[in-house]
Structure formats: C-alpha cells, structure tokens
Write a protein that holds these residues in place. Structure first.
Motif, PDB file in Angstrom:
ATOM      1  N   ARG A  24      13.466 -37.159  24.082  1.00  0.00           N
ATOM      2  CA  ARG A  24      13.517 -36.456  22.804  1.00  0.00           C
ATOM      3  C   ARG A  24      14.754 -35.569  22.747  1.00  0.00           C
ATOM      4  O   ARG A  24      15.108 -34.940  23.734  1.00  0.00           O
TER       5      ARG A  24
ATOM      6  N   ALA B 217      14.559 -42.746   5.712  1.00  0.00           N
ATOM      7  CA  ALA B 217      14.719 -41.440   6.346  1.00  0.00           C
ATOM      8  C   ALA B 217      13.447 -40.609   6.255  1.00  0.00           C
ATOM      9  O   ALA B 217      13.301 -39.609   6.937  1.00  0.00           O
ATOM     10  N   GLN B 218      12.500 -41.017   5.394  1.00  0.00           N
ATOM     11  CA  GLN B 218      11.279 -40.240   5.208  1.00  0.00           C
ATOM     12  C   GLN B 218      10.155 -40.620   6.168  1.00  0.00           C
ATOM     13  O   GLN B 218       9.073 -40.078   6.100  1.00  0.00           O
TER      14      GLN B 218
ATOM     15  N   GLU C  87       9.749 -40.118   9.306  1.00  0.00           N
ATOM     16  CA  GLU C  87       9.450 -39.133  10.354  1.00  0.00           C
ATOM     17  C   GLU C  87       9.117 -39.799  11.676  1.00  0.00           C
ATOM     18  O   GLU C  87       7.998 -39.688  12.180  1.00  0.00           O
TER      19      GLU C  87
ATOM     20  N   ASP D 177       9.432 -40.990  15.857  1.00  0.00           N
ATOM     21  CA  ASP D 177       9.696 -40.427  17.178  1.00  0.00           C
ATOM     22  C   ASP D 177      10.989 -41.015  17.714  1.00  0.00           C
ATOM     23  O   ASP D 177      11.690 -40.397  18.503  1.00  0.00           O
TER      24      ASP D 177
ATOM     25  N   LEU E 141      14.483 -43.191  16.441  1.00  0.00           N
ATOM     26  CA  LEU E 141      15.254 -43.625  15.286  1.00  0.00           C
ATOM     27  C   LEU E 141      16.342 -44.589  15.748  1.00  0.00           C
ATOM     28  O   LEU E 141      17.124 -44.267  16.643  1.00  0.00           O
TER      29      LEU E 141
ATOM     30  N   CYS F 213      21.035 -35.461   7.615  1.00  0.00           N
ATOM     31  CA  CYS F 213      19.677 -35.972   7.790  1.00  0.00           C
ATOM     32  C   CYS F 213      19.456 -36.379   9.247  1.00  0.00           C
ATOM     33  O   CYS F 213      18.439 -36.046   9.853  1.00  0.00           O
TER      34      CYS F 213
ATOM     35  N   HIS G 117      19.232 -33.385  11.433  1.00  0.00           N
ATOM     36  CA  HIS G 117      17.916 -32.762  11.278  1.00  0.00           C
ATOM     37  C   HIS G 117      16.877 -33.487  12.138  1.00  0.00           C
ATOM     38  O   HIS G 117      16.037 -32.866  12.784  1.00  0.00           O
ATOM     39  N   LEU G 118      16.965 -34.830  12.161  1.00  0.00           N
ATOM     40  CA  LEU G 118      16.002 -35.618  12.937  1.00  0.00           C
ATOM     41  C   LEU G 118      16.311 -35.553  14.430  1.00  0.00           C
ATOM     42  O   LEU G 118      15.422 -35.680  15.266  1.00  0.00           O
TER      43      LEU G 118
ATOM     44  N   ARG H 100      14.232 -33.692  17.121  1.00  0.00           N
ATOM     45  CA  ARG H 100      12.846 -34.020  17.461  1.00  0.00           C
ATOM     46  C   ARG H 100      12.588 -35.501  17.654  1.00  0.00           C
ATOM     47  O   ARG H 100      11.464 -35.945  17.719  1.00  0.00           O
ATOM     48  N   CYS H 101      13.654 -36.312  17.706  1.00  0.00           N
ATOM     49  CA  CYS H 101      13.391 -37.690  18.113  1.00  0.00           C
ATOM     50  C   CYS H 101      14.458 -38.204  19.057  1.00  0.00           C
ATOM     51  O   CYS H 101      15.433 -37.514  19.340  1.00  0.00           O
TER      52      CYS H 101
END
Lengths: 283, 410
Positions: B62, B172-173, B175, B177, B179, B199, B202-203, B206-207
C-alpha cells in the motif's frame, strides 16, 4: 478485517481471506446480486441501444413477427399450407410453435456471438463474464413475450381460446434452461471456432424444418423416429399441447428432456467457467 | 512495512501462440484438458509458441507505485492483464487484493447509441459498482468528466477527449485497493491530465499502483520503484533513475547507423567527451559536453558547414549544433583530415537517450557531402525526468516573501 485476495495460478483463480462460512455465504449472495444487476444493465443497454436511431424505434420488435403472421395467413388463405390435421386452425398451431421456437433460436444466436461482440470489453475489464450470456439469453425471452402477444391476437382472430396458459408458461422454463445451456456452450466454442457462428443461421433453419414446429409429423415416419431423440421436440411440443388442447401426451419425455436440460446447463456452466480466460486471451 | 503486500507475483509466466491456427488448436486442446480437470502442462512450449512473459517476481505494498517500462512487445500489457485476472498465467502465481481498479483504455463497454448518463450506469455496473453506489457518485463523475450538457447525448457524438474523460471519471470512482494504469495519461488535454495526476495522487496513498507508460517524465514522477521488461523478462528492478537509464540502454543495440551524401568529404569518427576530455557515452544533465569529429576530404572545400543533430528515442529532432550558425568558418584541404571539437557549455537536454546525426554541408547548406544518421548515441542522466525537451538549470532566488496581510492589503 482480513483483506480479501484473489490468487491466480495456471489451475484457476481462488479467493482467500473470507473468514467463516457465513462470510463466504454473504460474499456469494453479494456477488449474485451484483451479477443480476449487471445482467439487467447489459440487457437494457443492448435492448435500448438496438432500436435507437431508427425511425420506427421499438416498433421493430413488433413488425417482424407481424410480418411472419401475415405471410402465414396469406399462405393459409391461398391454400398453400394444408399440412395434416392439427385440431385447431393452422395459424394458431404454427404461431404457438414459432413463439416457443423464437425463445430458443433468438437466445442461442445471441449467446453464440455475445463474447465476440464484447471482445474489447473482455480484453480490458475483469467482470462477471457469464452476465453477457445471461443477458443474451434474455433477448430470447423478450422476443418470446412479444411474439406471445401477437400469438394471442391470432388466437382471438380465429376464435380459439388457449387452455392451461399458466401451466404452459411454467413449462417454458425447461426450454429456457436448454437455451441457456446451449448458449453457454456455443459462446465458448463459437468464439474459438468462428465457423460455428457462420453456420448457426443455417443450422437453426434446418433444425426448424426437422423439428415438428410448423407441421405435425406423421407417426412412424423416419422424421418421427429422428425426433424421438430431439429434446426440443418435447420442450416445445409439451407446452404447446397444453395451450392448444389442455392436455399433453408426452409427459414422460418432457420430464426427461427437462432433466437433460438441467444436466446440460451444469455441463455448459462448468465449461464456461473453466474456459472463459482461455477464450478471452484468444478473442 | 507492517501490512502484507497487496500484490505479490512469483515466477509468473505467460506464453502465446504465434499463428491464429495454432492458437485455435491449442485453445481447443487446453480447454478439453481444463474441462476434464487435468492440470495444465504450462511449463513447456509447444510448436509455434513463445514466452510473452517469463519468471517475473515482485511485490507492491500500500502506498507504493511500481512503474513498468520496456520497448514495444516487452510484455507490459500482458503483465497488467495477468494482474487484472483477464488472462490466466501459464506458470507461477499472482496474489492480489480483491478490489482492483483498472485505468486501461477507459471507456471499453460504452454503447455508442446510449447517452453519457446511461453509459455511466452500465459501465459502473460492469466495473462492479452497485446501482446505489453509482447514484451516490454520479455527480462526482459528471463533475470530473466535465462534459456539461453532453451528458444526455449519445456517446458516439462525443469527441475522443470527452469519451476518455467520462471513462476515466467512472473508473476513478471504484475506490480500489490496487490500481492498474496503462498509458491513459497520454490522452486528453493539459487540464484533464492535471486532474488525472491529482486523482492518482489522491489514490496513491491508500492503494498499490502498477503503472505502465512510455512517458519517462510520468514514470519518474509517480513511481517509487520501476521494473524494466525486455522480451518478456525483467532486466532491472529498482530505483527510477537507474531503471530509466537501463531502459535507454536497451535501445543502443537497436541503433543502425546509415550514411548518405556525395562522399567527397567524410566524417571518419565521432566521439563524445566530458569536461576533463575523457571519452564518454553518458553525461550528467547541465554538464559541459564536447563532440570531437575527424573530417577527411578528397577535394578542397572552403567554408564548409558541420551540423550535429540530436534525435530523441521518439524520433524527434530535439537539438542542433551548427558550425555556420555559431559563426565558425571551416575550410577543408584536399586529401587531408582535420580534427574538430564542438564544445557545448551546459548540455541541458531532458534526461534520456539521444542519437546523433552528423552532416558535412556546403556553405549554403544545400549540398550534402556526408550525412551520417545515428552515428553515435548519448545518454543524459538526471535524478528526475522532466516533461520538456530542454531543461534549463536557472538561478532561482526568492526576492520577496510577502506576509498574508500585506498581500491582502494590495
């Protein structure tokens, strides 16, 4: 909470990290709900997409079956079709059979090409691929309902009344399962060997002639012997007799065919699950 | 890292058939074996097959972003498809968190006849979102896609930019774990690209991100580690700057020099030298660079023009060094060789690999005596790869640090 993970190996995919049995049951039911939502979405997408940008729009769904009825009425009036004695006006007999046949033929053809039509999506997105087959088979269901309405109109115009309609509709289920089973198998085989899709139209036309749908087969004829082993004969014949005469003669054969459909569906389903990634990489 | 990795790949291998016919026959054979529950004989190659990927190992946790680079056909997209579960491995294993989002050619599954609004719901369902979930995120999607009133037009009337924006906005929506990103940032205008970066940024916290790109600037900016693939094998796995130079070196072997021109005057040798006069093939960005040429002529030519042209890996002419434009007059004598040194104070091309073409031209730059394409190659090293072709190392000074109050007062 443990993280749910998927493990991909040459022998298939495995989901881990689902705690107890309850957790697994919840995830299965969740997946089922998700998939049925997806089936519905795909079905609506294909159905509403098909009739956009055509002046007549959704009316097309009625026009084609109407044309078939017209041709049959014309042929009947001209005395062209005088095939055997069926106990009810011939158009009523033929249209009922054709309505059932549409469920099978439309569903199977849509299933056979559903993976190929979605190839770009299959190559890029990981989703429940069986949803494509379900939504394709559902197209057969819609055609069946639309033709059913027209057949109802034919009944009225010939002054006939259908018997045991509810029971007959219930007995349509095995035919749908059979369609789905053949659909699963053809979706896989058809996308590997495209010859099948090219030949499917002709094969279905041949099957329509060989199966007693537009005319009754004389007992003892070679065709009748051949049709003893044809499950579609019973899957269509049984509910049709229920509608036309209120009784049906082939209960045992119908039940056997229904059982066969369920077994075939299990085989087709397994084939699809096992083969889907193989097919996607070759599409 | 306390948490277990979100992606772990061990000895991963995937093979493909070269011809359609083999593909079809092996497909049927494999299918039969799978159906009967026999295990796959994945480890051996059959006639007409090759390893598209072989023996790949890595882990991504992560907050990490693994960049994947390599020449065309190196197996990058195959790797992403294996991670995404679209195709099954023939060897090894992939263990990956369940919720995977993929920005791979977004917009797949759009129905051209349906409106943007309808496609959002269909595409969302395909990507695994429930109807309520999409309903909740609908405004965010429309806002991100920025397509205004077109939301109720069929997507076949969309420009390619709008199409991609809408696809990205939906994807992108999810969410996720994990990408997976494949070259999506290469499309769209500047405004959209900056939105995408924000974007992803931002992700990113947490992924786990796996990111395939040919744009070294993006790789150097986003990746925490980089895997370099070539012909299906991992040739490097480590820090972005080293990985990027490794990637550049892969192209050196593929450079084919070629020669055109009259041939009456010829360039005999070309070499790069650094500030201390040593022969080099790579320099640090911003350092002085010398190009030493030996030019031989059969006839006397007065006021000849020597031209050095730098070409990027993408075949773009990025820089030129021309003796005439520098105001230098060079005369060649018959049957003599001369040594010329062109010294560039601060070589400021963007980090990357460049090929040099060297030309000997007449004074009016019309007659080509010698034109050698790709005669040498040079690597420019830097810790980060910039976006633009030229990277000026300006003198930066802070002239005034105004307080908030005085700024508002103005």
């Amino acid at each position: 909470m443990t993280l749910r993970k998927v493990i991909y190996t040459p022998d298939g995919a495995l989901v881990t990290g689902e705690g107890g049995r309850l957790d697994r049951l919840r995830s299965v039911s969740e997946r089922f709900a998700r998939t049925s939502e997806l089936v519905w979405c795909l079905f609506i997408r294909d159905f509403s997409g098909r009739y956009r940008q055509s002046i007549l729009g959704i009316a097309w769904a009625l026009i084609l079956p109407l044309a078939t009825v017209g041709v049959f009425l014309l042929m009947n009036r001209s005395g062209l079709v005088t095939l055997g004695e069926v106990g009810v006006p011939y158009p009523v007999y033929a249209m009922t059979g054709l309505t059932y046949w549409t469920l099978f033929a439309t569903g199977v053809s849509a299933c056979a090409s559903c993976l190929i039509n979605a190839s770009s999506m299959l190559a890029k997105i990981n989703f429940t691929r069986s949803a494509l087959v379900f939504s394709a088979a559902a197209q057969g269901g819609v055609e069946f309902l639309i033709r059913g309405l027209l057949t109802g109109a034919v009944f009225v115009s010939f002054g006939s009344t259908p018997h045991s309609l509810a029971l007959a509709l219930l007995c349509t289920l095995p035919l749908f399962l059979f369609t789905l089973a053949v659909g699963f198998i053809l979706a896989i085989v058809g996308s590997l060997l495209r010859d099948i899709i090219n030949a499917l139209g002709t094969l279905l036309a041949g099957l329509l002639i060989l199966t007693p749908i537009l005319y009754p087969v004389a007992a003892g004829s070679p065709l009748a012997t051949l049709n003893t082993y044809n499950p579609i004969n019973y899957l269509i014949g049984f509910p049709r007799e229920l509608i036309l005469y209120g009784t049906a003669s082939m209960l045992a054969a119908f039940l056997a065919s229904a059982t066969f459909s369920v077994l075939l569906l299990l085989v087709g389903w397994r084939l699809f699950c096992v083969a889907q990634t193989r097919v996607v990489e070759r599409i | 890292m306390s948490e277990e990795p979100l992606i772990s790949v061990e000895r991963l291998g995937k093979k493909f058939g070269k011809s359609l016919k083999h593909n079809m026959l092996y497909g049927v054979a494999d299918l039969t074996r799978d159906f009967l529950g026999q295990s796959r004989r994945g480890a051996t190659l059959r006639e007409g097959e090759f390893w598209s990927l072989e023996d790949i190992n890595f882990q991504v946790g992560r907050g990490e972003c693994l960049g994947i680079i390599g020449p065309n056909g190196a197996g990058k997209s195959t790797l992403l498809k294996l991670l995404n579960g679209i195709i099954a491995p023939d060897q090894g294993r992939v263990e990956i968190a369940h919720r995977v989002g993929a920005l791979i050619e977004v917009g797949a599954g759009f129905h051209p006849m349906l409106t943007g609004r309808e496609n959002i719901f269909v595409n969302g369902a395909i990507l695994g979102m429930s109807k309520e979930e999409i309903g909740k995120k609908f405004d965010a999607i429309v806002d991100f896609a920025d397509i205004g009133a077109f939301i109720d037009s069929p997507v076949k009337h969309y420009s390619s930019g709008m199409y991609v924006r809408l696809g990205f906005a939906i994807a992108a929506q999810v969410e996720p774990d994990v990408l997976l990103i494949d070259e999506v940032l290469a499309v769209g205008d500047a405004g959209f690209r900056s939105k995408c970066y924000n974007c992803i940024g931002h992700l990113a916290s947490r992924c786990a991100i796996v990111f395939v790109s040919h744009a070294m600037a993006a790789i150097s900016r986003l990746s925490t580690r980089v895997l370099v693939l070539d012909h299906g094998r991992a040739v490097f796995h480590g820090q972005p700057p080293e990985a990027i130079s490794c990637y550049h070196r892969l192209f050196d072997a593929r450079v084919q020099p070629s020669r055109q021109g009259l041939g009456t005057a010829r360039i005999h040798s070309v070499e790069f030298i650094d500030a201390s006069g040593r022969k080099v093939r790579s320099i640090r960005q911003g350092q002085p660079l010398g190009v030493r040429l030996a030019v031989y002529s059969q006839v006397a030519i007065t006021n000849v023009c020597l031209d050095l042209v730098f070409v990027s890996l993408a075949d773009e002419v990025v820089a030129e060094c021309n003796s005439q434009l520098s105001g230098m007059s060079i005369d060649l004598m018959a049957n003599r060789e001369i040594q010329v040194l062109a010294l560039i104070d601060s070589f400021s091309l963007n980090a990357g690999d460049y090929r040099l073409s060297a030309l000997v031209l007449s004074a009016d730059m019309v007659t080509h005596y010698d034109w050698q394409k790709d005669v040498a190659s040079l690597e420019v090293c830097a810790d980060r790869v910039g976006v633009a072709g030229q990277q000026y190392r300006a003198q930066w000074t802070i002239e005034e640090r105004a307080s908030m109050d005085s700024k508002e007062a103005r």
